[in-house]
Design an enzyme around this catalytic site. Structure first.
Site, PDB file in Angstrom:
ATOM      1  N   ASN A 486      76.992  37.538   7.527  1.00 16.16           N
ATOM      2  CA  ASN A 486      78.022  37.461   6.656  1.00 16.16           C
ATOM      3  C   ASN A 486      78.185  38.832   5.903  1.00 16.16           C
ATOM      4  OD1 ASN A 486      80.058  37.086   4.916  1.00 16.16           O
ATOM      5  ND2 ASN A 486      79.547  34.765   4.502  1.00 16.16           N
ATOM      6  N   ASP A 487      79.214  39.849   6.579  1.00 21.53           N
ATOM      7  CA  ASP A 487      79.457  41.099   5.983  1.00 21.53           C
ATOM      8  C   ASP A 487      79.657  40.768   4.565  1.00 21.53           C
ATOM      9  OD1 ASP A 487      79.111  42.671   8.264  1.00 21.53           O
ATOM     10  OD2 ASP A 487      81.072  42.352   8.806  1.00 21.53           O
ATOM     11  N   CYS A 488      80.106  39.670   4.107  1.00 24.33           N
ATOM     12  CA  CYS A 488      80.896  39.682   2.680  1.00 24.33           C
ATOM     13  C   CYS A 488      79.812  39.016   1.774  1.00 24.33           C
ATOM     14  CB  CYS A 488      81.957  39.129   2.783  1.00 24.33           C
ATOM     15  SG  CYS A 488      83.211  39.765   4.090  1.00 24.33           S
TER      16      CYS A 488
END
Ligand code: GLC
Ligand code: GLC
Length: 823
Positions: A486-488
Site C-alpha cells: 500500500n503505497d499510501c
C-alpha cells in the site's frame, strides 16, 4: 444498463452507443509501438516510452473529456456538411454507430445520411507503425461527392516538456512533405535520429501541417476551418504546432465502396545516415520508403491484420477453459489474458488515468504482472526479469520504478518501499515454474545497472530476502520503510506541507514502523526461495531460509494477530494499525489476504478466522474494501491513506488488486464457494449489466471500485493498468480452477463452487498441450488423476519425458477413494 455487448466468437467488445459513461479504450500494438484508442477514436501513440517518445499529443482534463485523437472527417461537398464517423469530435447524431474493440485493434464505424464509414485501426506485428484502414460506402440512391480529411497533432517527443515548455517549443516544430507523406522531424536537426511520418494511399492529396491553418484561429477540433472550407491549405509548419492532415476526394456511385489507408509511423535512422544528401538538412527517407509503400497496399494491410489475429489466437490458445460460468470463460479466455498483456507492456504508465508522464515501469508492479503474463511470451518475461533485476540496488533494495526507454531505475516516485525486493522472488519463481528454464538463475545481472557489478540472478534473490532480515523492527516484524504494497500507508512520512509527495517525503528514521503485510510476503517469498535453493543443491541455504520463514510465521502469530484478524502494522510510535483497539482502520484486507495465502494460520484456524472477519467487516456486493472503518480525517502518522475521502482509493475503496489474495486464501482453506463468489463480485463481465453504475469498461478490470462509505459505491475508476489483471487471472486459473504451474509439472487442484459439476480446460505448458477434464463426483476438493488412461498418485502431472506433446487428463473431484500422496 449496457452500452454494448460481448462478441465472444470474434473476441470483441462491441460498443453500440458512442457516449459511454467514460471513454472506453483499447490498446494498439503489443511490442514496441503502442497506441491508446478510445471508442470515439481519441487517444495517442508512442514508441516504447509514453513519456520520452510520444508521437501524438493528448490533453488530459480537457472538456469535454477525451478530445484529440486519430480523427477522420467526411465532408459532403454538395451540402458542405461535415461530420466525424467516429462521433468525436463533431458529435453528430449518427444513424448507426459501432465500435469493436478487439485483440490489438479497434474498428469504429457509423452511418450518417446514407454514408457508411468504417475505420480499422491496428499496429502490424513487428512494425513501428499504425494503420487506419478506412472504407466508405455510399448507401444513397444518388452519387456522393465527398472529401475525406485525416488529422493527427504531433507531440514534440517528450510529453512532459511538450505540455509545459512553450517558450521553446513554439519555435522548434519542423516538417517535410514528400510524395504525399508528411514527415514530422522536430529536433531531428540536432540530437534526435528519429522522426514520425503520416502517409496516405491516395495519390492526389492536399495537406496541412500547421495546426492554425487547419483549425483556424479560435476554432477547435469540432469545427476545423479547412474542413469547413472543403480545402486544406498545404501549410508547412515552422514552429507552433505541427499537425498532419491529408485531404482525399471520394466520388462514390450509389452502392459503391472505396478504401483509403492512412499510415502513422515512427522511424530511426543510423546516426551517420540521418541526412540525404549527407550534408543537407533533409531526412534520409531511403530507409523507410519501402515500409511505407508496403502498408499503403490493401493486400499487405489485410495480410498484416490476419497475422495479428493469428498471433492472438496463439497467445490466447495457451489457456482456454469451458466452465459453467460464461463470465469466467470470457475473462479467462479473452479479456483478462489480454489485459495481462497490456499491464505487462505498459506497467502503470499510459492509460486514460495514467498520464504516460508520471510513472515508468514499477519494480513491484512489473514483477507481479508476470504472474498473469509469463505463460504468454516467456522470452519477454525473461527479458523483463533481467531488466528489473538490473536496477536492483546492492543492498537488495529497489528503485520503485524505471524508465522503459533507458531501462534505468530512478527515484522519481521514491524508493525504500520495503516490500519491493520480495516481488522479484515471486516473479522469478513464477517464471521457473512456467518454463523450467533454470538457466536464468545463472545469468550475470548487474546492480543499479553498474557494469562490473554483475552476479548470477540467483544472488539477487538472496539479497532480496536478506534485505528484510537486515531491516527488522522492534517486534521482529519487517520495517515498512517508505510504504509496503500500500503505497499510501506512509508511516514514516509525517507530512504537513501541502503538495509534498507522500511517496518521497520522509521525516522519520524508519526504525520503528513495521508491516505485517511484508511479514506475510516474506513467508511466501522465503518459501519460494527455499524451494529454489533446494533444487540448486543448496541444502543448508534452503534450511536457513525455511528457519527464517518459520520464525517470521511465529512472530506474526505473536505480534501480528489481533484476536480475530491479522494486524496491519505498527506505526512510528509502536502503536497498532488495523486493530480493534483503533478507532478507525480497525481491520485491513492486505494482511488477511496475504498472510493467509502465504499459509500462516492455515492449520490452526487463524486463517479461517481472518477470512470470517473479512466477510463480516470488509465484503460488499461490489467487492471487498481495503479497510474499515474508513479514515474520517487526515492522520499525520498514517499519511496518504487518510488523505482520500472515505470509500475512495486506499481509504476503504474496493482495491480490486488485493481481492484475489482473499480468493486464493479461501481456496487454500478449501472454500470454493467463497472464492468464486468474491471472484464474481468484481468480474467486469459480470458487472456489465450495471454499466451505468460501474461506468468503466466491462471488458477489463479497474484498479478501484468505490467502497461502501463512498457516495458513489460501486463506481469503478482507473481501468486497465492495475495489478488486478494479473492477480485475478492467477487466482481464477491457478487457484480456483486450480491448473497450477509447479517446478515438477502441471498441478491440478481445483477448488470450485460446490454447484459446479466440473469444467474443461486446455493448457499449453512446456511444449505440451494438456486436455483437462474435471468432473465432480462428490462434495469436496479431493482430486484423483487419470493421465492418458493411467491413474497417478498425487496432483502433479510430470512433464512427459518421451517427447509426447498431447496429454489427456481426467480429474475426478471429491471422490471418496483417496489416492496416496494427494492433498
Ligand atoms: C497502485 C500501485 C501499486 C500499489 C497499489 C496500492 O496500484 O501501482 O504498486 O501496490 O497502488 O497502493
Ligand atoms: C498514488 C495512488 C496509488 C499509487 C501511487 C503510486 O498514491 O493513490 O494508488 O500506488 O500513487 O505512486
Amino acid at each position: 444498463m449496457k452500452y454494448g455487448y460481448f462478441d465472444d466468437t470474434r473476441r470483441e467488445y462491441v460498443i453500440t452507443q458512442p457516449d459511454t459513461p467514460l471513454p472506453w479504450i483499447n490498446y494498439l500494438g503489443c511490442q514496441a509501438y503502442f497506441g491508446i484508442i478510445s471508442n470515439t477514436a481519441g487517444g495517442y501513440s508512442f514508441y516504447r516510452d509514453a513519456r520520452l517518445r510520444r508521437l501524438t499529443r493528448y490533453r488530459y482534463n480537457n472538456a469535454p473529456y477525451d478530445l484529440g485523437g486519430r480523427y477522420i472527417y467526411l465532408r459532403d461537398n454538395e451540402s458542405s456538411e461535415f461530420w466525424s464517423p467516429s462521433w468525436q469530435p463533431t458529435r453528430h447524431d449518427l444513424e448507426k454507430y459501432e465500435c469493436r474493440h478487439g485483440m490489438g485493434y479497434s474498428i469504429i464505424g457509423s452511418q450518417y445520411k446514407g454514408i457508411e464509414a468504417r475505420t480499422r485501426y491496428f499496429v502490424p506485428l513487428d512494425e513501428n507503425l499504425e494503420i487506419w484502414q478506412l472504407t466508405v460506402t455510399n448507401h444513397r440512391s444518388s452519387p456522393a461527392k465527398l472529401s475525406t480529411f485525416s488529422v493527427v497533432e504531433f507531440c514534440l517527443w517528450d510529453a512532459q516538456d511538450d505540455a509545459t515548455n512553450f517558450q521553446r517549443n513554439f519555435n522548434i516544430g519542423q516538417v517535410e512533405i514528400e510524395d504525399e507523406v508528411i514527415y514530422h522531424k522536430t529536433e531531428y536537426r540536432e540530437r534526435r535520429d528519429h522522426f514520425a511520418y503520416f502517409a496516405t494511399s491516395s495519390k492526389s492529396a492536399n495537406f496541412d501541417t500547421q495546426r492554425e491553418a487547419f483549425l483556424g484561429p479560435y476554432r477547435g477540433w469540432e469545427s476545423p476551418q479547412a474542413v469547413a472550407n472543403g480545402k486544406l491549405t498545404n501549410s508547412v509548419a515552422h514552429g507552433w504546432a505541427p499537425v498532419g492532415s491529408h485531404q482525399v476526394e471520394l466520388h462514390l456511385a450509389p452502392g459503391e465502396s472505396k478504401s483509403i489507408i492512412f499510415v502513422l509511423g515512427y522511424h530511426e535512422n543510423p546516426k551517420d545516415q540521418k541526412f540525404d544528401p549527407p550534408n543537407s538538412q533533409t531526412i534520409n527517407k531511403k530507409t523507410v520508403k519501402l515500409t511505407i509503400a508496403k502498408y499503403l497496399d490493401q493486400k499487405n494491410v489485410d495480410r498484416a491484420f490476419e497475422e495479428l489475429r493469428a498471433y492472438w489466437e496463439g497467445v490466447l490458445g495457451i489457456c482456454q477453459v469451458e466452465t459453467p460460468d460464461s463470465h469466467t470463460n470470457r475473462m479467462v479466455n479473452i479479456w483478462n489474458a489480454y489485459q495481462c498483456m497490456a499491464t505487462f507492456n505498459m506497467s502503470r504508465s499510459a492509460s486514460f488515468y495514467e498520464s504516460g508522464i508520471g510513472r515508468g515501469l514499477g519494480f513491484r508492479d512489473s514483477n507481479q504482472d508476470l504472474l498473469g503474463f509469463v505463460q504468454m511470451v516467456p522470452a519477454r518475461a525473461r527479458e523483463r526479469i533481467i531488466d528489473l533485476a538490473s536496477t536492483q540496488l546492492p543492498s537488495g533494495g529497489a528503485y520503485h520504478q524505471y524508465q522503459p526507454l533507458t531501462k534505468r531505475g530512478n527515484n522519481d516516485v521514491g524508493s525504500n518501499f520495503n516490500d519491493d525486493p520480495h516481488w522479484l522472488i515471486i516473479g522469478v519463481a513464477a517464471y521457473l515454474k512456467e518454463t523450467g528454464d533454470w538457466s536464468i538463475l545463472d545469468e550475470p545481472v548487474p546492480y543499479d545497472n553498474e557494469p562490473g557489478s554483475e552476479t548470477p540472478l540467483f544472488e539477487h534473490l538472496q539479497r532480496s530476502f536478506q534485505y528484510t532480515l537486515d531491516r527488522l523492527g522492534p517486534h521482529g516484524l519487517p520495517l515498512i520503510g517508505r510504504a509496503d504494497w500500500n503505497d499510501c500507508l506512509n508511516l514514516n512520512c509525517f507530512s504537513d506541507t501541502p503538495g509534498q509527495s507522500f511517496q518521497t517525503t520522509t521525516n522519520k528514521e524508519g526504525k520503528v514502523a513495521e508491516s505485517v503485510f511484508i511479514a506475510g510476503l516474506f513467508v511466501l517469498a522465503g518459501g519460494e526461495l527455499a524451494e529454489i535453493a533446494q533444487r540448486r543443491g543448496l541444502k543448508d541455504e534452503a534450511s536457513r531460509y525455511l528457519a527464517e520463514v518459520k520464525k517470521m510465521d511465529g512472530t506474526v502469530r505473536k505480534h501480528g494477530w489481533d484476536g480475530d484478524w491479522f494486524l496491519r502494522a505498527y506505526d512510528d510510535f509502536g502503536n497498532k494499525v488495523g486493530s480493534r483497539e483503533c478507532e478507525e482502520g480497525k481491520i485491513f484486507i492486505e494482511s488477511q489476504g496475504f498472510c493467509s495465502l502465504a499459509g500462516i494460520g492455515l492449520e490452526d484456524g487463524l486463517a479461517q478466522k481472518s477470512m470470517n472477519s473479512v466477510r463480516q467487516h470488509l465484503a460488499t456486493e461490489h467487492g471487498i474494501v481495503l479497510q474499515q472503518p474508513p479514515f474520517s480525517k487526515y492522520y499525520l502518522h498514517l499519511g496518504e491513506i487518510s488523505s482520500y475521502p472515505p470509500g475512495y482509493k486506499e481509504n476503504a475503496g474496493i482495491f480490486c488488486h488485493n481481492n484475489p489474495w482473499v480468493m486464493i486464501a479461501e481456496t487454500r482453506l478449501g472454500n470454493g464457494d467463497a472464492a468464486f463468489d468474491y471472484y464474481s463480485r468484481i468480474n467486469p463481465s459480470a458487472r456489465e449489466s450495471i454499466s451505468e453504475l460501474h461506468r468503466c469498461e466491462p471488458y477489463v478490470y479497474a484498479q478501484m471500485i468505490a467502497g461502501k462509505d463512498a457516495p458513489t459505491h460501486g463506481e469503478a475508476k482507473n481501468s486497465w493498468l492495475t495489478g488486478t489483471a494479473a492477480w485475478n487471472y492467477y487466482a481464477i486459473t491457478q487457484w480456483i480452477l486450480g491448473i497450477r504451474t509447479s517446478h515438477d509439472g502441471l498441478e491440478i487442484a481445483p477448488v470450485i463452487p460446490s454447484t459446479w459439476r466440473g469444467f474443461k480446460a486446455v493448457r499449453k505448458f512446456r511444449g505440451v498441450t494438456y486436455h483437462i477434464d474435471v468432473d465432480r463426483e462428490a462434495e469436496g476438493n479431493h482430486v484423483s488423476l487419470v493421465v492418458d488412461g493411467k491413474a497417478i498418485n498425487g496432483n502433479i502431472i510430470p512433464v512427459p519425458a518421451n517427447g509426447q506433446t498431447v496429454v489427456k487428463v481426467k480429474a475426478t473431484l471429491g471422490s471418496a477413494v483417496a489416492v496416496a500422496g494427494s492433498r
